[in-house]
Design a protein around this motif. Structure first.
Motif, PDB file in Angstrom:
ATOM      1  N   GLU A  27      29.665  31.013  48.337  1.00  0.00           N
ATOM      2  CA  GLU A  27      29.458  32.453  48.279  1.00  0.00           C
ATOM      3  C   GLU A  27      29.622  32.945  46.836  1.00  0.00           C
ATOM      4  N   THR A  28      28.714  33.834  46.420  1.00  0.00           N
ATOM      5  CA  THR A  28      28.750  34.384  45.068  1.00  0.00           C
ATOM      6  C   THR A  28      28.853  35.902  45.155  1.00  0.00           C
ATOM      7  N   LEU A  29      29.820  36.454  44.423  1.00  0.00           N
ATOM      8  CA  LEU A  29      30.061  37.898  44.439  1.00  0.00           C
ATOM      9  C   LEU A  29      29.989  38.463  43.030  1.00  0.00           C
ATOM     10  N   GLN A  30      29.528  39.687  42.917  1.00  0.00           N
ATOM     11  CA  GLN A  30      29.545  40.407  41.640  1.00  0.00           C
ATOM     12  C   GLN A  30      30.652  41.443  41.695  1.00  0.00           C
ATOM     13  N   ILE A  31      31.469  41.466  40.654  1.00  0.00           N
ATOM     14  CA  ILE A  31      32.565  42.421  40.538  1.00  0.00           C
ATOM     15  C   ILE A  31      32.359  43.205  39.241  1.00  0.00           C
ATOM     16  N   LYS A  32      32.602  44.509  39.282  1.00  0.00           N
ATOM     17  CA  LYS A  32      32.490  45.323  38.063  1.00  0.00           C
ATOM     18  C   LYS A  32      33.648  44.985  37.126  1.00  0.00           C
ATOM     19  N   PRO A  33      33.414  45.014  35.808  1.00  0.00           N
ATOM     20  CA  PRO A  33      34.484  44.681  34.856  1.00  0.00           C
ATOM     21  C   PRO A  33      35.757  45.501  35.070  1.00  0.00           C
ATOM     22  N   GLU A  34      35.603  46.796  35.343  1.00  0.00           N
ATOM     23  CA  GLU A  34      36.784  47.649  35.494  1.00  0.00           C
ATOM     24  C   GLU A  34      37.584  47.334  36.762  1.00  0.00           C
ATOM     25  N   ASP A  35      36.985  46.638  37.719  1.00  0.00           N
ATOM     26  CA  ASP A  35      37.673  46.269  38.964  1.00  0.00           C
ATOM     27  C   ASP A  35      38.181  44.831  38.955  1.00  0.00           C
ATOM     28  N   TRP A  36      37.738  44.045  37.973  1.00  0.00           N
ATOM     29  CA  TRP A  36      37.962  42.603  38.016  1.00  0.00           C
ATOM     30  C   TRP A  36      39.431  42.206  38.064  1.00  0.00           C
ATOM     31  N   HIS A  37      40.281  42.763  37.229  1.00  0.00           N
ATOM     32  CA  HIS A  37      41.672  42.302  37.201  1.00  0.00           C
ATOM     33  C   HIS A  37      42.375  42.544  38.531  1.00  0.00           C
ATOM     34  N   SER A  38      42.235  43.747  39.092  1.00  0.00           N
ATOM     35  CA  SER A  38      42.918  44.024  40.363  1.00  0.00           C
ATOM     36  C   SER A  38      42.353  43.168  41.493  1.00  0.00           C
ATOM     37  N   ILE A  39      41.042  42.931  41.503  1.00  0.00           N
ATOM     38  CA  ILE A  39      40.457  42.076  42.539  1.00  0.00           C
ATOM     39  C   ILE A  39      40.891  40.628  42.343  1.00  0.00           C
ATOM     40  N   ALA A  40      41.046  40.186  41.096  1.00  0.00           N
ATOM     41  CA  ALA A  40      41.543  38.828  40.834  1.00  0.00           C
ATOM     42  C   ALA A  40      42.933  38.640  41.430  1.00  0.00           C
ATOM     43  N   PRO A  95      30.828  43.995  24.936  1.00  0.00           N
ATOM     44  CA  PRO A  95      31.182  43.178  26.098  1.00  0.00           C
ATOM     45  C   PRO A  95      32.694  43.007  26.251  1.00  0.00           C
ATOM     46  N   ARG A  96      33.248  43.738  27.187  1.00  0.00           N
ATOM     47  CA  ARG A  96      34.693  43.694  27.439  1.00  0.00           C
ATOM     48  C   ARG A  96      34.928  43.437  28.920  1.00  0.00           C
ATOM     49  N   ILE A  97      35.779  42.463  29.189  1.00  0.00           N
ATOM     50  CA  ILE A  97      36.150  42.104  30.561  1.00  0.00           C
ATOM     51  C   ILE A  97      37.653  41.853  30.549  1.00  0.00           C
ATOM     52  N   PRO A  98      38.375  42.305  31.563  1.00  0.00           N
ATOM     53  CA  PRO A  98      39.812  42.012  31.595  1.00  0.00           C
ATOM     54  C   PRO A  98      40.062  40.511  31.721  1.00  0.00           C
ATOM     55  N   SER A  99      40.994  40.008  30.956  1.00  0.00           N
ATOM     56  CA  SER A  99      41.375  38.598  31.068  1.00  0.00           C
ATOM     57  C   SER A  99      42.140  38.396  32.370  1.00  0.00           C
ATOM     58  N   VAL A 100      41.954  37.224  32.973  1.00  0.00           N
ATOM     59  CA  VAL A 100      42.743  36.878  34.162  1.00  0.00           C
ATOM     60  C   VAL A 100      43.750  35.773  33.824  1.00  0.00           C
ATOM     61  N   PHE A 101      44.092  35.677  32.548  1.00  0.00           N
ATOM     62  CA  PHE A 101      45.075  34.688  32.094  1.00  0.00           C
ATOM     63  C   PHE A 101      46.392  34.818  32.852  1.00  0.00           C
ATOM     64  N   TRP A 102      46.817  36.033  33.113  1.00  0.00           N
ATOM     65  CA  TRP A 102      48.117  36.239  33.762  1.00  0.00           C
ATOM     66  C   TRP A 102      48.056  35.977  35.268  1.00  0.00           C
ATOM     67  N   VAL A 103      46.844  35.743  35.791  1.00  0.00           N
ATOM     68  CA  VAL A 103      46.677  35.367  37.201  1.00  0.00           C
ATOM     69  C   VAL A 103      46.521  33.850  37.300  1.00  0.00           C
ATOM     70  N   TRP A 104      45.590  33.294  36.520  1.00  0.00           N
ATOM     71  CA  TRP A 104      45.347  31.847  36.465  1.00  0.00           C
ATOM     72  C   TRP A 104      45.449  31.411  35.005  1.00  0.00           C
ATOM     73  N   LYS A 105      46.551  30.819  34.630  1.00  0.00           N
ATOM     74  CA  LYS A 105      46.775  30.434  33.226  1.00  0.00           C
ATOM     75  C   LYS A 105      45.761  29.395  32.733  1.00  0.00           C
ATOM     76  N   SER A 106      45.142  28.659  33.666  1.00  0.00           N
ATOM     77  CA  SER A 106      44.166  27.633  33.282  1.00  0.00           C
ATOM     78  C   SER A 106      42.908  28.226  32.643  1.00  0.00           C
ATOM     79  N   VAL A 107      42.744  29.535  32.680  1.00  0.00           N
ATOM     80  CA  VAL A 107      41.567  30.171  32.101  1.00  0.00           C
ATOM     81  C   VAL A 107      41.697  30.346  30.583  1.00  0.00           C
ATOM     82  N   ASP A 108      42.836  30.017  30.026  1.00  0.00           N
ATOM     83  CA  ASP A 108      43.145  30.247  28.611  1.00  0.00           C
ATOM     84  C   ASP A 108      42.023  29.790  27.676  1.00  0.00           C
TER      85      ASP A 108
END
Length: 158
Positions: A27-40, A95-108
């Motif tokens: 399954e593939t989903l599109q998330i808006k940048p401003e919603d990405w961190h909370s959805i992550a 191009p700005r997207i919230p980092s999810v580093f604090w959710v999944w550190k492997s994304v560093d």
């Protein structure tokens, strides 16, 4: 066609767009940048505890840039883990997207590579700097409209 996760997100009033399924049935989903961190964070709590990979690409010359996350829900005793692909599109101009580093550190390093090659800024990333190119490099080499600083020197030599 709506998948299992998309149906769950709709049930809980979480805004997203279903992009269907890839060739492997993921399954593939599109998330808006401003919603990405909370959805992550919601996806992590829901059980997507493993970030398999993050990458980015240039959708089209002069168009959007995309940051792609492959998440897996790993549970004890489950032979076939549930997977999902998340796409977050960003404007080429800023191009700005919230980092999810604090959710999944492997994304560093993966977010750093996407920054280095495409110029996507990952807000709140603790070490967002070039990882492959020298700090003095100008531009974003994987953008489809990128012209190498050496391009004109090479043209003049021929």
């Amino acid at each position: 066609m709506q998948g299992r996760l998309s149906a769950w997100l709709v049930k809980h009033g979480i805004i997203h767009r279903s992009l269907g399924f890839d060739y492997q049935g993921i399954e593939t989903l599109q998330i808006k940048p401003e919603d990405w961190h909370s959805i992550a964070v919601i996806l992590y709590v829901y059980g997507y505890n493993y970030l398999r990979s993050q990458c980015a690409y240039d959708v089209a010359p002069g168009g959007l840039l995309a940051s792609v996350y492959h998440l897996t829900r790993i549970e004890y005793g489950v032979d076939q883990p549930e997977e999902v692909c998340i796409k977050v599109f960003a404007s080429r101009r800023n191009p700005r997207i919230p980092s999810v580093f604090w959710v999944w550190k492997s994304v560093d390093f993966q977010e750093r590579e996407s920054y280095d090659m495409l110029g996507i800024s990952y807000d709140n990333h603790p070490r967002l700097k070039r990882i492959l190119m020298p700090e003095s490099w100008i531009g974003w080499p994987l953008r489809k409209d990128y012209i190498s600083p050496n391009f004109y020197e090479i043209q003049d030599a021929h």
